[in-house]
Scaffold this motif. Structure first.
Motif, PDB file in Angstrom:
ATOM      1  N   THR A  28       1.148  -1.231   0.127  1.00 46.40           N
ATOM      2  CA  THR A  28       0.492  -0.361   0.230  1.00 46.40           C
ATOM      3  C   THR A  28       0.868   1.251  -0.281  1.00 46.40           C
ATOM      4  O   THR A  28       2.034   1.270   0.323  1.00 46.40           O
ATOM      5  N   TYR A  29      -0.225   2.676  -0.224  1.00 42.18           N
ATOM      6  CA  TYR A  29       0.682   3.366   0.010  1.00 42.18           C
ATOM      7  C   TYR A  29       1.072   4.440   1.132  1.00 42.18           C
ATOM      8  O   TYR A  29       2.297   4.323   1.802  1.00 42.18           O
ATOM      9  N   TYR A  30      -0.261   4.740   1.506  1.00 43.63           N
ATOM     10  CA  TYR A  30      -0.524   5.165   2.886  1.00 43.63           C
ATOM     11  C   TYR A  30      -0.952   4.531   3.690  1.00 43.63           C
ATOM     12  O   TYR A  30      -2.168   3.923   3.369  1.00 43.63           O
ATOM     13  N   ARG A  50       4.874   4.742   2.987  1.00 38.67           N
ATOM     14  CA  ARG A  50       5.918   4.062   2.351  1.00 38.67           C
ATOM     15  C   ARG A  50       7.322   4.429   2.600  1.00 38.67           C
ATOM     16  O   ARG A  50       7.752   3.459   2.904  1.00 38.67           O
ATOM     17  N   THR A  51       7.155   5.805   2.649  1.00 36.63           N
ATOM     18  CA  THR A  51       8.789   6.028   3.240  1.00 36.63           C
ATOM     19  C   THR A  51       9.235   6.457   4.675  1.00 36.63           C
ATOM     20  O   THR A  51      10.371   7.634   4.737  1.00 36.63           O
ATOM     21  N   ASP A  69       5.966  -2.468   8.166  1.00 39.41           N
ATOM     22  CA  ASP A  69       7.217  -3.896   7.732  1.00 39.41           C
ATOM     23  C   ASP A  69       6.737  -3.842   6.329  1.00 39.41           C
ATOM     24  O   ASP A  69       5.821  -4.712   6.152  1.00 39.41           O
ATOM     25  N   ASN A  70       7.159  -3.037   4.805  1.00 43.30           N
ATOM     26  CA  ASN A  70       7.344  -3.409   4.368  1.00 43.30           C
ATOM     27  C   ASN A  70       6.926  -4.580   4.083  1.00 43.30           C
ATOM     28  O   ASN A  70       6.827  -4.595   2.493  1.00 43.30           O
ATOM     29  N   THR A  71       7.528  -5.187   4.188  1.00 41.81           N
ATOM     30  CA  THR A  71       8.454  -6.743   3.589  1.00 41.81           C
ATOM     31  C   THR A  71       7.397  -8.021   4.325  1.00 41.81           C
ATOM     32  O   THR A  71       7.399  -8.457   3.227  1.00 41.81           O
ATOM     33  N   LYS A  72       6.051  -7.395   4.537  1.00 45.28           N
ATOM     34  CA  LYS A  72       4.946  -7.768   5.574  1.00 45.28           C
ATOM     35  C   LYS A  72       4.069  -7.533   4.845  1.00 45.28           C
ATOM     36  O   LYS A  72       2.810  -8.472   5.729  1.00 45.28           O
ATOM     37  N   ASN A  73       3.728  -5.925   4.529  1.00 43.73           N
ATOM     38  CA  ASN A  73       2.837  -5.877   4.383  1.00 43.73           C
ATOM     39  C   ASN A  73       2.055  -5.491   5.382  1.00 43.73           C
ATOM     40  O   ASN A  73       1.065  -5.868   5.835  1.00 43.73           O
ATOM     41  N   LEU A  96      -3.610   2.920  -2.085  1.00 42.14           N
ATOM     42  CA  LEU A  96      -3.169   2.691  -2.897  1.00 42.14           C
ATOM     43  C   LEU A  96      -2.288   3.824  -3.865  1.00 42.14           C
ATOM     44  O   LEU A  96      -1.032   3.307  -4.578  1.00 42.14           O
ATOM     45  N   TRP A  97      -3.018   5.192  -3.342  1.00 41.94           N
ATOM     46  CA  TRP A  97      -2.565   6.599  -4.541  1.00 41.94           C
ATOM     47  C   TRP A  97      -2.019   7.787  -3.737  1.00 41.94           C
ATOM     48  O   TRP A  97      -2.629   7.324  -2.044  1.00 41.94           O
ATOM     49  N   PRO A  98      -0.995   8.014  -4.148  1.00 46.68           N
ATOM     50  CA  PRO A  98      -0.735   9.588  -3.705  1.00 46.68           C
ATOM     51  C   PRO A  98      -2.357  10.830  -3.046  1.00 46.68           C
ATOM     52  O   PRO A  98      -3.158  10.164  -4.297  1.00 46.68           O
TER      53      PRO A  98
END
Length: 122
Positions: A28-30, A50-51, A69-73, A96-98
């Motif tokens: 996801t994005y945010y 995401r950052t 944890d982006n590796t585990k969503n 999913l989007w800005p």
């Protein structure tokens, strides 16, 4: 489509801690945590991009920490020094989007979990 599943809610005494988790079915994005107490509107608690850019409601600053944890969503919310006024149903949300909408606004998010109850007793 994104499926979000929260876990980690429960009952705790004032001053205690809980850690919420939210597992997403895809990246996801945010992402954000919201809460809703009976008779009140849903309010933003914390959000993270995401950052790892974070936003917090004034009422939880210094007590809650959002992470992902982006590796585990997976999204987390560490809640310390809990107060009775933190009692609410807590929801995970994702986009999913800005967006130009503020990070703690309900309208920024397209996908929501079913919620997990947090109860803090005095």
């Amino acid at each position: 489509q994104v499926r979000l599943v929260e876990s980690g809610g429960g009952s705790v005494q004032a001053g205690g801690s809980l850690r919420l988790s939210c597992a997403a079915s895809r990246s996801t994005y945010y992402m954000g945590w919201f809460r809703q107490a009976p008779g009140k509107e849903r309010e933003g608690v914390a959000a993270i991009g995401r950052t790892d850019i974070t936003n917090y409601a004034e009422s939880v600053k210094g007590r809650f920490t959002i992470s992902r944890d982006n590796t585990k969503n997976t999204l987390y919310l560490q809640m310390d020094s809990l107060k009775p006024e933190d009692t609410a149903m807590y929801y995970c949300a994702a986009s999913l989007w800005p967006s130009g909408t503020q990070a703690l606004e309900v309208g920024r998010y397209n996908y929501w979990g079913q919620g997990t109850q947090v109860t803090v007793s005095s």
